[in-house]
Design a protein around this motif. Structure first.
Motif, PDB file in Angstrom:
ATOM      1  N   VAL A 128       0.847  -1.201   0.000  1.00 44.02           N
ATOM      2  CA  VAL A 128       0.000   0.000   0.000  1.00 44.02           C
ATOM      3  C   VAL A 128       0.882   1.251   0.000  1.00 44.02           C
ATOM      4  N   GLU A 129       1.987   1.211   0.739  1.00 43.07           N
ATOM      5  CA  GLU A 129       2.912   2.347   0.749  1.00 43.07           C
ATOM      6  C   GLU A 129       3.475   2.616  -0.639  1.00 43.07           C
ATOM      7  N   ALA A 130       3.845   1.551  -1.340  1.00 43.38           N
ATOM      8  CA  ALA A 130       4.386   1.708  -2.699  1.00 43.38           C
ATOM      9  C   ALA A 130       3.362   2.359  -3.616  1.00 43.38           C
ATOM     10  N   HIS A 131       2.093   2.000  -3.443  1.00 43.11           N
ATOM     11  CA  HIS A 131       1.046   2.599  -4.277  1.00 43.11           C
ATOM     12  C   HIS A 131       0.867   4.075  -3.942  1.00 43.11           C
ATOM     13  N   LEU A 132       0.843   4.430  -2.669  1.00 45.42           N
ATOM     14  CA  LEU A 132       0.690   5.832  -2.273  1.00 45.42           C
ATOM     15  C   LEU A 132       1.834   6.693  -2.804  1.00 45.42           C
ATOM     16  N   GLU A 165      -9.351   8.159  -3.060  1.00 43.72           N
ATOM     17  CA  GLU A 165      -9.892   7.778  -4.372  1.00 43.72           C
ATOM     18  C   GLU A 165      -8.834   7.074  -5.216  1.00 43.72           C
ATOM     19  N   PHE A 166      -7.600   7.560  -5.149  1.00 38.29           N
ATOM     20  CA  PHE A 166      -6.487   6.961  -5.891  1.00 38.29           C
ATOM     21  C   PHE A 166      -6.283   5.508  -5.456  1.00 38.29           C
ATOM     22  N   CYS A 167      -6.361   5.251  -4.164  1.00 38.16           N
ATOM     23  CA  CYS A 167      -6.162   3.896  -3.647  1.00 38.16           C
ATOM     24  C   CYS A 167      -7.331   2.979  -3.997  1.00 38.16           C
ATOM     25  N   ARG A 168      -8.538   3.492  -3.884  1.00 40.82           N
ATOM     26  CA  ARG A 168      -9.721   2.669  -4.195  1.00 40.82           C
ATOM     27  C   ARG A 168      -9.769   2.274  -5.669  1.00 40.82           C
ATOM     28  N   GLY A 169      -9.153   3.112  -6.505  1.00 43.14           N
ATOM     29  CA  GLY A 169      -9.194   2.832  -7.939  1.00 43.14           C
ATOM     30  C   GLY A 169      -8.293   1.693  -8.371  1.00 43.14           C
ATOM     31  N   SER A 170      -7.274   1.342  -7.562  1.00 40.77           N
ATOM     32  CA  SER A 170      -6.310   0.326  -7.984  1.00 40.77           C
ATOM     33  C   SER A 170      -6.108  -0.810  -6.989  1.00 40.77           C
ATOM     34  N   LEU A 171      -6.393  -0.563  -5.727  1.00 33.51           N
ATOM     35  CA  LEU A 171      -6.174  -1.589  -4.714  1.00 33.51           C
ATOM     36  C   LEU A 171      -7.461  -2.353  -4.440  1.00 33.51           C
ATOM     37  N   SER A 172      -7.321  -3.549  -3.901  1.00 36.49           N
ATOM     38  CA  SER A 172      -8.490  -4.316  -3.468  1.00 36.49           C
ATOM     39  C   SER A 172      -9.173  -3.573  -2.334  1.00 36.49           C
ATOM     40  N   SER A 173     -10.455  -3.866  -2.130  1.00 36.34           N
ATOM     41  CA  SER A 173     -11.237  -3.118  -1.142  1.00 36.34           C
ATOM     42  C   SER A 173     -10.643  -3.245   0.260  1.00 36.34           C
ATOM     43  N   TRP A 174     -10.104  -4.416   0.587  1.00 35.38           N
ATOM     44  CA  TRP A 174      -9.555  -4.586   1.931  1.00 35.38           C
ATOM     45  C   TRP A 174      -8.158  -3.952   2.072  1.00 35.38           C
ATOM     46  N   GLN A 175      -7.490  -3.665   0.943  1.00 35.88           N
ATOM     47  CA  GLN A 175      -6.175  -3.031   0.992  1.00 35.88           C
ATOM     48  C   GLN A 175      -6.258  -1.509   1.085  1.00 35.88           C
ATOM     49  N   ALA A 176      -7.305  -0.926   0.533  1.00 38.11           N
ATOM     50  CA  ALA A 176      -7.411   0.528   0.454  1.00 38.11           C
ATOM     51  C   ALA A 176      -7.577   1.145   1.842  1.00 38.11           C
ATOM     52  N   PRO A 177      -6.802   2.174   2.160  1.00 36.71           N
ATOM     53  CA  PRO A 177      -6.911   2.820   3.475  1.00 36.71           C
ATOM     54  C   PRO A 177      -8.296   3.415   3.696  1.00 36.71           C
ATOM     55  N   LYS A 178      -8.752   3.364   4.963  1.00 38.79           N
ATOM     56  CA  LYS A 178      -9.992   4.027   5.357  1.00 38.79           C
ATOM     57  C   LYS A 178      -9.741   5.492   5.702  1.00 38.79           C
ATOM     58  N   ARG A 179      -8.527   5.787   6.166  1.00 42.10           N
ATOM     59  CA  ARG A 179      -8.130   7.156   6.461  1.00 42.10           C
ATOM     60  C   ARG A 179      -6.682   7.362   6.015  1.00 42.10           C
ATOM     61  N   GLY A 185       1.478  11.775  -7.308  1.00 39.89           N
ATOM     62  CA  GLY A 185       2.319  12.960  -7.419  1.00 39.89           C
ATOM     63  C   GLY A 185       2.254  13.843  -6.186  1.00 39.89           C
ATOM     64  N   GLY A 186       3.422  14.181  -5.629  1.00 42.62           N
ATOM     65  CA  GLY A 186       3.481  15.042  -4.461  1.00 42.62           C
ATOM     66  C   GLY A 186       3.638  14.312  -3.140  1.00 42.62           C
ATOM     67  N   VAL A 187       3.453  12.995  -3.124  1.00 44.66           N
ATOM     68  CA  VAL A 187       3.630  12.217  -1.896  1.00 44.66           C
ATOM     69  C   VAL A 187       5.112  11.868  -1.749  1.00 44.66           C
ATOM     70  N   ARG A 188       5.706  12.324  -0.650  1.00 48.44           N
ATOM     71  CA  ARG A 188       7.147  12.104  -0.436  1.00 48.44           C
ATOM     72  C   ARG A 188       7.434  10.931   0.504  1.00 48.44           C
ATOM     73  N   ARG A 189       6.562  10.722   1.474  1.00 53.97           N
ATOM     74  CA  ARG A 189       6.729   9.590   2.397  1.00 53.97           C
ATOM     75  C   ARG A 189       5.360   9.022   2.710  1.00 53.97           C
ATOM     76  N   ALA A 190       5.318   7.728   2.955  1.00 54.15           N
ATOM     77  CA  ALA A 190       4.051   7.085   3.296  1.00 54.15           C
ATOM     78  C   ALA A 190       4.315   5.922   4.252  1.00 54.15           C
ATOM     79  N   ILE A 191       3.592   5.885   5.344  1.00 50.09           N
ATOM     80  CA  ILE A 191       3.663   4.784   6.299  1.00 50.09           C
ATOM     81  C   ILE A 191       2.244   4.280   6.528  1.00 50.09           C
ATOM     82  N   VAL A 192       2.058   2.993   6.293  1.00 44.08           N
ATOM     83  CA  VAL A 192       0.744   2.368   6.414  1.00 44.08           C
ATOM     84  C   VAL A 192       0.728   1.493   7.666  1.00 44.08           C
TER      85      VAL A 192
END
Length: 474
Positions: A382-386, A426-440, A390-397
Motif C-alpha cells: 500500500v505504501e508503494a502505491h501511495l 480515491e487513488f487507492c480505491r481505484g487500484s487496490l483491493s477493497s480490503w487493501q485501500a486505506p480508510k483514512r 504525485g506530491g507524496v514524499r513519504r508514506a507509512i501504512v
C-alpha cells in the motif's frame, strides 16, 4: 595471568601495534585518546570495579563518551557482564532494564563527555544472575512484541566474529576513520564503531550532535572516511543548501530503517557517492550488505555478509522469513529464552523478505501484517502505491483496531501542499483491493521516528486510533 577473553586478546595485539597512534578524535578533529591512553584508562577503571564479583552485571549509560572502550576492556578483564543503555531511553525504561538484567552497578556520565563517568552502586540486584551455562560478556537490550525489555546474551567470540564480518565485507581497515554519531550503546554502533577500534585498530571520531547540519559540518571538518549513518541523516543532508565538500569520505552506510530509493538518488546527485544499505539485527549482528549500491529497488539489502549463511524458512511462501546462521549469533535471550527464534548458532528475524537474482529485499515484518476481516494486507504494498501519487514524499501504512473488521488500513503521508486526503483515498480505491485501500489517510508534516530512525507502526496506530482520532501532526 593474561585474560583468555577473545576481545581482550585482540586488544592486546591492537595496542601493541598502534600504541602511540590516535584512536579517538573529537568533532573538531582533535585527538582525545591514543591507543595507549585507552589502555591506561582501562587499568584505572579496573581498580574502580574491583569490588564486583565475576558474572555481575554493570550497566553503561554514558552516550558516545571517549571512555567507552576503556570501560568495556576493564569489564571484560574482570569478567563482568556489560549492559549498554542508550541515554535517550526514559527513566522508567532504564529502571526496567536494570531490574530485568539484575544490574548491580551503573556507569553514568553527563552527555557531551569531558568528564569521567561515575560508577553508582545499585540495589536492584543482591546476587549474581543464574547464567545457566557459559558466562556472557555483553547483554544487548532489545524489546520483543511487548514493551517489556529483554536482553540477548553474547560472548566475546561472537562480538569479535561480527566485527570481522563487518570489516571484511565492507572493506574497513585501520587506515580508515569512522565517524561515530550513531549510539555506541546500540548494536549498530557497538559493532561498527567500538569493536573495530578494539579488534582492528580502526580509529573513530565521537560526536554527540543530533542536528544534521552540525553532523555534516563535523564530518567534513574531521576528514572521516567512513560514515555509518541512518536514513534520517541522509534525507536531511539531501535537503540542505550550501553543503560542505567531503573529499575524504569514501563509504556511506545506512542501517536501522529502510532507505528510500529517492533519498539514495538525491544523495548520489548531491554528493557524487552511493549509500550502501546494511541489514542486521541485535540478535546476530550483520546479515546482508549492498556491496554495489547500484540497484534501485525499494528495500534491497544485497547479499549475505561474509561468514553468514541464509536459509529461506518456507520456500513455498513469497515473501518469507530467513534463518540466519553465523559465528556472530548470540547465545539466547535473557532472562527467558526463545529457542525457536534464537538458538545455537541461528536466528530467525521477524522481517519478511523476497529473494532476487542479486540479493534480498525486505518487504515488511510479520508484526506489520494487517488483518482485515481475515485477509492479510502487507503495508509495504500500500505504501508503494501511495508513493506513486504525485506530491507524496513519504508514506507509512499501519493497521488500527476496528470493531467490525478486526483491523482497518490507515496511513500517514508527507506530501506537497495541495494534496488532499480525499484524492489519495480515491487513488487507492481505484487500484487496490477493497480490503487493501486505506480508510483514512492523515497528511502530516513529518512522520515521527525514534533515535535509530525507525518508525513504530504500533505507536501510529495508538496515536490515530479510530475511537480517538487526533489532529494531524502539523
Amino acid at each position: 595471568m593474561k585474560s583468555t577473553d577473545a576481545l581482550v586478546a585482540a586488544w592486546r595485539q591492537t595496542v601493541g601495534r598502534a600504541k602511540d597512534a590516535p584512536a579517538i578524535f573529537n568533532a573538531y578533529g582533535q585527538v582525545v585518546r591514543k591507543f595507549s591512553e585507552i589502555e591506561e584508562h582501562a587499568r584505572d577503571f579496573e581498580a574502580k570495579i574491583e569490588m564486583f564479583d565475576a558474572g555481575s552485571v554493570i550497566a553503561i549509560q554514558i552516550g558516545n563518551h571517549e571512555d567507552w572502550p576503556s570501560i568495556l576492556i576493564a569489564c571484560l578483564r574482570k569478567r563482568l557482564v556489560v549492559l549498554p543503555l542508550e541515554q535517550s531511553i526514559s527513566d522508567q525504561q532504564t529502571d526496567a532494564a536494570l531490574e530485568v538484567c539484575q544490574a548491580i552497578g551503573l556507569m553514568t556520565a553527563v552527555p557531551g563527555g569531558g568528564n569521567s563517568p561515575k560508577l553508582l552502586r545499585l540495589r536492584t540486584a543482591a546476587s549474581i544472575p543464574d547464567w545457566d551455562g557459559e558466562l556472557p560478556s555483553i547483554l544487548k537490550l532489545t524489546s520483543g512484541t511487548t514493551a517489556a525489555p529483554r536482553a540477548i546474551r553474547f560472548r566475546s567470540e561472537q562480538l569479535l566474529a561480527d566485527c570481522h564480518q563487518i570489516c571484511d565485507t565492507m572493506g574497513i581497515s585501520d587506515v580508515d576513520l569512522n565517524f561515530g554519531v550513531i549510539p555506541i550503546s546500540h548494536s549498530y554502533g557497538f559493532s561498527n564503531l567500538l569493536t573495530p577500534l578494539i579488534a582492528r585498530g580502526v580509529p573513530m571520531v565521537l560526536s554527540c550532535e543530533r542536528m544534521p547540519r552540525a553532523v555534516l559540518l563535523d564530518l567534513a571538518r574531521t576528514n572521516a572516511t567512513v560514515f555509518p549513518g541512518m536514513p534520517l541523516f541522509y534525507q536531511a543532508f539531501c535537503e540542505m543548501e550550501n553543503v560542505p565538500a567531503l573529499p575524504k569520505l569514501r563509504l556511506c552506510i545506512s542501517a536501522g530503517a529502510p532507505l528510500p530509493i529517492r533519498v539514495t538518488r538525491q544523495f548520489q546527485a548531491k554528493f557524487q557517492m552511493p549509500i550502501h544499505s546494511f541489514y542486521g539485527a541485535s540478535e546476530c549482528g550483520g546479515i546482508c550488505y549492498d556491496r554495489d549500491a547500484s540497484r534501485e529497488i525499494e528495500g534491497f539489502v544485497g547479499r549475505a555478509m561474509k561468514g553468514v549463511d541464509l536459509e529461506i524458512t518456507d520456500p513455498s511462501a513469497v515473501p518469507s522469513q530467513v534463518r540466519v546462521r553465523s559465528a556472530a549469533v548470540g547465545d539466547g535471550y535473557f532472562p527467558e529464552p526463545d529457542k525457536e527464534k534464537l538458538g545455537p548458532g541461528f536466528f530467525v528475524p521477524d522481517d519478511l523478505l523476497v529473494k532476487t537474482a542479486d540479493g534480498l529485499r525486505i518487504v515488511g515484518r510479520i508484526s506489520d501484517v494487517i488483518n482485515v476481516a481475515g485477509k492479510k494486507v502487507n503495508p509495504a504494498e500500500v505504501e508503494a502505491h501511495l508513493l506513486r501519487f504525485g506530491g507524496v514524499r513519504r508514506a507509512i501504512v499501519f493497521g488500527r483496531a476496528s470493531a467490525l473488521r478486526n483491523e482497518e488500513v490507515a496511513a500517514c503521508v508527507v506530501a506537497s501542499p495541495g494534496v488532499a486526503e480525499a484524492d489519495l483515498l480515491e487513488f487507492c480505491r481505484g487500484s487496490l483491493s477493497s480490503w487493501q485501500a486505506p480508510k483514512r489517510v492523515f497528511i502530516v508534516d513529518a512522520i515521527p521516528v525514534n533515535e535509530r530512525g525507525k518508525v513504530s507502526r504500533r505507536e501510529l496506530a495508538r496515536r490515530f486510533a479510530a475511537n480517538q482520532e487526533r489532529s494531524p501532526l502539523r
